[in-house]
Design a protein around this motif. Sequence first.
Motif, PDB file in Angstrom:
ATOM      1  N   THR A  18      10.612  95.972  -6.709  1.00 61.54           N
ATOM      2  CA  THR A  18      10.496  96.602  -8.027  1.00 61.54           C
ATOM      3  C   THR A  18      10.339  98.119  -7.894  1.00 61.54           C
ATOM      4  O   THR A  18       9.886  98.611  -6.864  1.00 61.54           O
ATOM      5  N   TYR A  19      10.706  98.825  -8.961  1.00 60.69           N
ATOM      6  CA  TYR A  19      10.542 100.289  -8.972  1.00 60.69           C
ATOM      7  C   TYR A  19       9.063 100.641  -8.853  1.00 60.69           C
ATOM      8  O   TYR A  19       8.688 101.634  -8.240  1.00 60.69           O
ATOM      9  N   GLU A  20       8.228  99.797  -9.484  1.00 63.60           N
ATOM     10  CA  GLU A  20       6.795 100.074  -9.464  1.00 63.60           C
ATOM     11  C   GLU A  20       6.298 100.110  -8.013  1.00 63.60           C
ATOM     12  O   GLU A  20       5.526 100.986  -7.628  1.00 63.60           O
ATOM     13  N   PHE A  21       6.764  99.152  -7.232  1.00 60.81           N
ATOM     14  CA  PHE A  21       6.315  99.102  -5.833  1.00 60.81           C
ATOM     15  C   PHE A  21       6.810 100.329  -5.071  1.00 60.81           C
ATOM     16  O   PHE A  21       6.069 100.908  -4.276  1.00 60.81           O
ATOM     17  N   MET A  22       8.058 100.715  -5.336  1.00 62.14           N
ATOM     18  CA  MET A  22       8.604 101.868  -4.610  1.00 62.14           C
ATOM     19  C   MET A  22       7.831 103.140  -4.981  1.00 62.14           C
ATOM     20  O   MET A  22       7.530 103.971  -4.123  1.00 62.14           O
ATOM     21  N   GLY A  23       7.490 103.255  -6.271  1.00 63.38           N
ATOM     22  CA  GLY A  23       6.686 104.391  -6.722  1.00 63.38           C
ATOM     23  C   GLY A  23       5.308 104.357  -6.085  1.00 63.38           C
ATOM     24  O   GLY A  23       4.792 105.370  -5.594  1.00 63.38           O
ATOM     25  N   PHE A  24       4.727 103.172  -6.060  1.00 62.71           N
ATOM     26  CA  PHE A  24       3.410 102.953  -5.453  1.00 62.71           C
ATOM     27  C   PHE A  24       3.430 103.389  -3.985  1.00 62.71           C
ATOM     28  O   PHE A  24       2.531 104.087  -3.507  1.00 62.71           O
ATOM     29  N   MET A  25       4.494 102.989  -3.279  1.00 62.77           N
ATOM     30  CA  MET A  25       4.613 103.333  -1.869  1.00 62.77           C
ATOM     31  C   MET A  25       4.740 104.845  -1.661  1.00 62.77           C
ATOM     32  O   MET A  25       4.130 105.415  -0.761  1.00 62.77           O
ATOM     33  N   ALA A  26       5.566 105.468  -2.516  1.00 66.03           N
ATOM     34  CA  ALA A  26       5.786 106.915  -2.378  1.00 66.03           C
ATOM     35  C   ALA A  26       4.469 107.664  -2.538  1.00 66.03           C
ATOM     36  O   ALA A  26       4.137 108.552  -1.732  1.00 66.03           O
ATOM     37  N   VAL A  27       3.700 107.282  -3.573  1.00 64.90           N
ATOM     38  CA  VAL A  27       2.411 107.943  -3.817  1.00 64.90           C
ATOM     39  C   VAL A  27       1.454 107.672  -2.650  1.00 64.90           C
ATOM     40  O   VAL A  27       0.761 108.569  -2.166  1.00 64.90           O
ATOM     41  N   LEU A  28       1.457 106.430  -2.174  1.00 66.21           N
ATOM     42  CA  LEU A  28       0.544 106.066  -1.086  1.00 66.21           C
ATOM     43  C   LEU A  28       0.866 106.844   0.194  1.00 66.21           C
ATOM     44  O   LEU A  28      -0.044 107.379   0.837  1.00 66.21           O
ATOM     45  N   PHE A  29       2.146 106.914   0.551  1.00 67.78           N
ATOM     46  CA  PHE A  29       2.525 107.648   1.766  1.00 67.78           C
ATOM     47  C   PHE A  29       2.046 109.095   1.697  1.00 67.78           C
ATOM     48  O   PHE A  29       1.501 109.645   2.644  1.00 67.78           O
ATOM     49  N   LEU A  30       2.283 109.675   0.531  1.00 71.43           N
ATOM     50  CA  LEU A  30       1.905 111.074   0.342  1.00 71.43           C
ATOM     51  C   LEU A  30       0.390 111.236   0.497  1.00 71.43           C
ATOM     52  O   LEU A  30      -0.090 112.092   1.259  1.00 71.43           O
ATOM     53  N   ALA A  31      -0.341 110.384  -0.233  1.00 69.49           N
ATOM     54  CA  ALA A  31      -1.801 110.486  -0.213  1.00 69.49           C
ATOM     55  C   ALA A  31      -2.340 110.185   1.185  1.00 69.49           C
ATOM     56  O   ALA A  31      -3.267 110.855   1.663  1.00 69.49           O
ATOM     57  N   TYR A  32      -1.754 109.197   1.843  1.00 66.12           N
ATOM     58  CA  TYR A  32      -2.235 108.728   3.148  1.00 66.12           C
ATOM     59  C   TYR A  32      -2.249 109.841   4.183  1.00 66.12           C
ATOM     60  O   TYR A  32      -3.171 109.952   4.986  1.00 66.12           O
ATOM     61  N   LEU A  51      -2.185 113.069   3.370  1.00 67.18           N
ATOM     62  CA  LEU A  51      -2.823 114.276   2.852  1.00 67.18           C
ATOM     63  C   LEU A  51      -4.348 114.189   2.907  1.00 67.18           C
ATOM     64  O   LEU A  51      -5.021 115.197   3.087  1.00 67.18           O
ATOM     65  N   VAL A  52      -4.885 112.979   2.736  1.00 70.97           N
ATOM     66  CA  VAL A  52      -6.350 112.855   2.716  1.00 70.97           C
ATOM     67  C   VAL A  52      -6.899 113.074   4.126  1.00 70.97           C
ATOM     68  O   VAL A  52      -6.163 112.934   5.109  1.00 70.97           O
ATOM     69  N   PRO A  53      -8.190 113.420   4.234  1.00 69.30           N
ATOM     70  CA  PRO A  53      -8.786 113.514   5.579  1.00 69.30           C
ATOM     71  C   PRO A  53      -8.597 112.179   6.309  1.00 69.30           C
ATOM     72  O   PRO A  53      -8.662 111.114   5.690  1.00 69.30           O
ATOM     73  N   LYS A  54      -8.378 112.273   7.603  1.00 71.37           N
ATOM     74  CA  LYS A  54      -8.007 111.059   8.358  1.00 71.37           C
ATOM     75  C   LYS A  54      -9.047 109.950   8.273  1.00 71.37           C
ATOM     76  O   LYS A  54      -8.721 108.777   8.302  1.00 71.37           O
ATOM     77  N   LYS A  55     -10.315 110.332   8.140  1.00 72.18           N
ATOM     78  CA  LYS A  55     -11.347 109.287   8.078  1.00 72.18           C
ATOM     79  C   LYS A  55     -11.260 108.501   6.747  1.00 72.18           C
ATOM     80  O   LYS A  55     -11.843 107.437   6.618  1.00 72.18           O
ATOM     81  N   CYS A  56     -10.525 109.069   5.798  1.00 76.46           N
ATOM     82  CA  CYS A  56     -10.372 108.386   4.501  1.00 76.46           C
ATOM     83  C   CYS A  56      -9.125 107.505   4.444  1.00 76.46           C
ATOM     84  O   CYS A  56      -8.849 106.891   3.420  1.00 76.46           O
ATOM     85  N   GLN A  57      -8.374 107.485   5.555  1.00 75.79           N
ATOM     86  CA  GLN A  57      -7.104 106.749   5.494  1.00 75.79           C
ATOM     87  C   GLN A  57      -7.302 105.251   5.283  1.00 75.79           C
ATOM     88  O   GLN A  57      -6.660 104.658   4.430  1.00 75.79           O
ATOM     89  N   TRP A  58      -8.184 104.651   6.077  1.00 75.76           N
ATOM     90  CA  TRP A  58      -8.330 103.200   5.894  1.00 75.76           C
ATOM     91  C   TRP A  58      -9.015 102.848   4.568  1.00 75.76           C
ATOM     92  O   TRP A  58      -8.598 101.864   3.936  1.00 75.76           O
ATOM     93  N   PRO A  59     -10.018 103.628   4.103  1.00 74.11           N
ATOM     94  CA  PRO A  59     -10.537 103.310   2.760  1.00 74.11           C
ATOM     95  C   PRO A  59      -9.453 103.430   1.682  1.00 74.11           C
ATOM     96  O   PRO A  59      -9.412 102.651   0.730  1.00 74.11           O
ATOM     97  N   LEU A  60      -8.554 104.404   1.864  1.00 79.58           N
ATOM     98  CA  LEU A  60      -7.454 104.553   0.901  1.00 79.58           C
ATOM     99  C   LEU A  60      -6.559 103.305   0.925  1.00 79.58           C
ATOM    100  O   LEU A  60      -6.151 102.802  -0.128  1.00 79.58           O
ATOM    101  N   LEU A  61      -6.295 102.813   2.124  1.00 82.14           N
ATOM    102  CA  LEU A  61      -5.482 101.601   2.240  1.00 82.14           C
ATOM    103  C   LEU A  61      -6.167 100.414   1.579  1.00 82.14           C
ATOM    104  O   LEU A  61      -5.507  99.570   0.967  1.00 82.14           O
ATOM    105  N   LEU A  62      -7.478 100.350   1.728  1.00 81.70           N
ATOM    106  CA  LEU A  62      -8.223  99.254   1.097  1.00 81.70           C
ATOM    107  C   LEU A  62      -8.090  99.337  -0.419  1.00 81.70           C
ATOM    108  O   LEU A  62      -7.792  98.330  -1.090  1.00 81.70           O
ATOM    109  N   ALA A  63      -8.272 100.552  -0.951  1.00 80.23           N
ATOM    110  CA  ALA A  63      -8.146 100.735  -2.406  1.00 80.23           C
ATOM    111  C   ALA A  63      -6.735 100.368  -2.856  1.00 80.23           C
ATOM    112  O   ALA A  63      -6.544  99.675  -3.867  1.00 80.23           O
TER     113      ALA A  63
END
Lengths: 354, 529
Positions: B5-19, B21-33
Amino acid sequence: MKQNGKARALIKFAVSAAVALGGLFLLQRLLVPKYVDGIVEGAFIAEYYGEKKDFDVIFVGDCEVYENFSPIVLWQEYGINSYIRGSAEQYIWQSYYVLEDTLRYETPKAAIFNIQSLQFDKSQNEAYNRMTLEGMRWSPSKVNAILASMKPEEQFLDYVFPILRYHSRWSELTASDIRYMFDTKRVSHNGYYMRVDVRPAENVPTGRILGDYSFGENAWKYLDMMRELCEEKGVKLILIKAPSLYPYWYPEWEEQVEEYAQKYGLPYINFLELTEETGIDYSTDTYDAGLHMNLSGAEKLARYMGRFLREEIGLLDRRGETELQEIWKSKIEAYEAEREAQYVKYGMKEENGQ
Amino acid sequence: MLFTTYEFMGFMAVLFLAYYLVPKKCQWPLLLAASYLFYFCAGADYLIYIMVTTLTVYFAARMMEKNADKQAAYLKEHKAELSKEEKKAYKETQKRVRLRWLISCLLLNLGVLAVVKYTNFFISNVNGILNSLGSGKQISFLTLALPMGISFYTFQAVGYLIDVYRGTVPAEKNPFRFALFVAFFPQLIQGPISRFGDLSKTLYEKHRFEAKTLCLGLQRVLWGYFKKMVVADRILAGVRTIVGDVGAYEGAYVLVGMLFYTVELYADFTGGIDITIGIAQALGIRVEENFNLPYFSKSLKEYWRRWHISMCSWFRDYIFYPVSISRPMQRFTKFSKKRFGEKVGRRLPMYLSSFTVWLATGVWHGASWNFIVWGLGNWAILMASEELEPLYEKFHDRFGARGRLYGLFQMFRTFLLVCCLNLFDCYSSLGDTFRAFGSVFTAGNWNVLWDGSLMELGLTMLDYWILAGGTVLMLCVSLLHRTGSVREKIGRRVYPLRFAIWYGLFLAVLLMGAYGIGYDASQFIYNQF
């Protein structure tokens, strides 16, 4: 050295992105329907943007406006500068947003809305949605029109990037898709779709009995919005019902529209009740057995409408304006040329004009 | 939110970017969220199931580990005072405590899975028995929603719990880190069923952005989309037509449907796993492979080592081995050796353990007799092959059947066998499956293969061309893959060629993918398990 490497990588990325996006753009242009032959209704809405926007009257609605009124006659006989912004099965919310879009460019003296589409409370067909919405230029009106029109299976992104909708059209491309990739040709006459052939109306079916004759809330909502928009902009809103015999126009529907028009003091013309005054003859003035008017019928309705607009709304004759004269001169030539071509096409006249 | 779905592709794009960009120690909490958001989008009600599994397994694992620590500390402290027997007795007592934690938690989690997945199957069987006894009573079916991926995450969590019990992996102390292991979104839909020891190596690491890693991951995602959208979702129309009406589509049609379904299943499942592994790779996380060129297998046994590897190894490690060495099985071994002699007696327990595994595999695949018979069918063929192995060897020696051509014949034979077994997956009932299979030998309508009837299955000539092209491409990639990663091979080519290959693949998905209005694309087949 390191900087050179970075610059090279950047250039490589930029060139790749440009090639990729350029390729996608070209593919999209190739795959979207051009509506220049066969089903041409999808081209009507977009044609408006190429006009000098100084119209006295704007028609909005579905096929009951774009096939039933000739703006050429309105100009030739009354000097009224008019345009039809209609498309196939244009729903009332689409008519509202098309009118809103029009009012971004100009403020006509009158807007004429055909109330046939009040019968629909939600979109019925994705293909019809496309024909209206794709023609609109991007604006908040278009965004809202899409949001109001989308069926559950539709996606907004498909309107933003039409290649996603037409991705499989590559198997049905024709020469027109290449010829009109970046260009288009006019298929309407100020929004009017011409047909000269005749198919008399015989055995018109009556409407089937409905469980509920009330128009839906959504339809009323958009009629209210259209009325309020016109009031706000100082545009006289005129409601009409074209003289199409089918789909059946129920007396119960007529009552509701009359009541609404009376309540808000809006002029309402039901052409189904004016066959004598307009001179419509269903044995000669329709090309599809009473659903739509042919050229003869459309010109008769335009004459009646012209008289009404001049006498009741007070529109002035603008035939004296040089700039408009020039514009209309070429439009009349195109109109007459197509009329002659259609007479030949439908065997109503020999190619040499006999 | 399906992968296509487009929603998933959009979700992935935002996640990759955020992943990145955030401090590295926040990467796995971001994945959990992100994983919980993904799961929430599938259905807010489902969250409770995954949370219950996460919390109970986390807690039970911690309690087991605490107990093991306590045991170690006690033994250390009283090393001098305790006799060997006392130490053994103490260990046994503590082991029983841990076993109680393990069994309670297994019962709870597998119980939830059984209730949501099998209650209505059970009711339908009870109703069938009541009917056959002439009773007018019928039990009403329950309205139970099957939470997305429940079979996958339950098995993953249960595997972790058993590993902790066995002392193979330490219990995770941070409940949020453990929650990510259970809910890691790319593998929630259809696996693979990862082991904590494998996934945790990279799941919680800090990942630096590397263009190459991202590109390799996205290339794999693209290849997955090609398989899913161009091949699997396109051939789906033909499969649905044939299996949807057993009476109308019999004989040669069944063979065509069988072949179509096998292609669909392969493209759908391996495509989905490619997307999963590709997404994980782009995030710097390593997910174990789930397939290893399964259709190049020369026997069914080999096929099951190459297909759905994570599930097969799960059943091997957590069912086959424990059942094989369980006390009742040891007693049965003794009994069968005594009763049937050394040779047969040694084999019978192995067959019984294997039967348990294949029964469980069938049940895991779906709440229907079709899947159970499918599982047992696999078991029967595998056991027969095992028994006939000496005979095969003699045959091979006698006729020198060991060459390349014979190898191809073996691959074809295995493929055909898998196709036949897949019939149980295609049809909705055992009756339909056997009727369809039987009609292959009785209908005699072979003319439908060339008289144009295949054009009336919901597929046009163009569809057939695309499917043929897609299937040949999948075969070529598989052949190339035998000598190493295809992506790396492409990566060694000059840039314009690389660009042309990946852009061409992207355009193939864009233009030939079965998506949008006019296509009734399916969700992933394994999503329903």
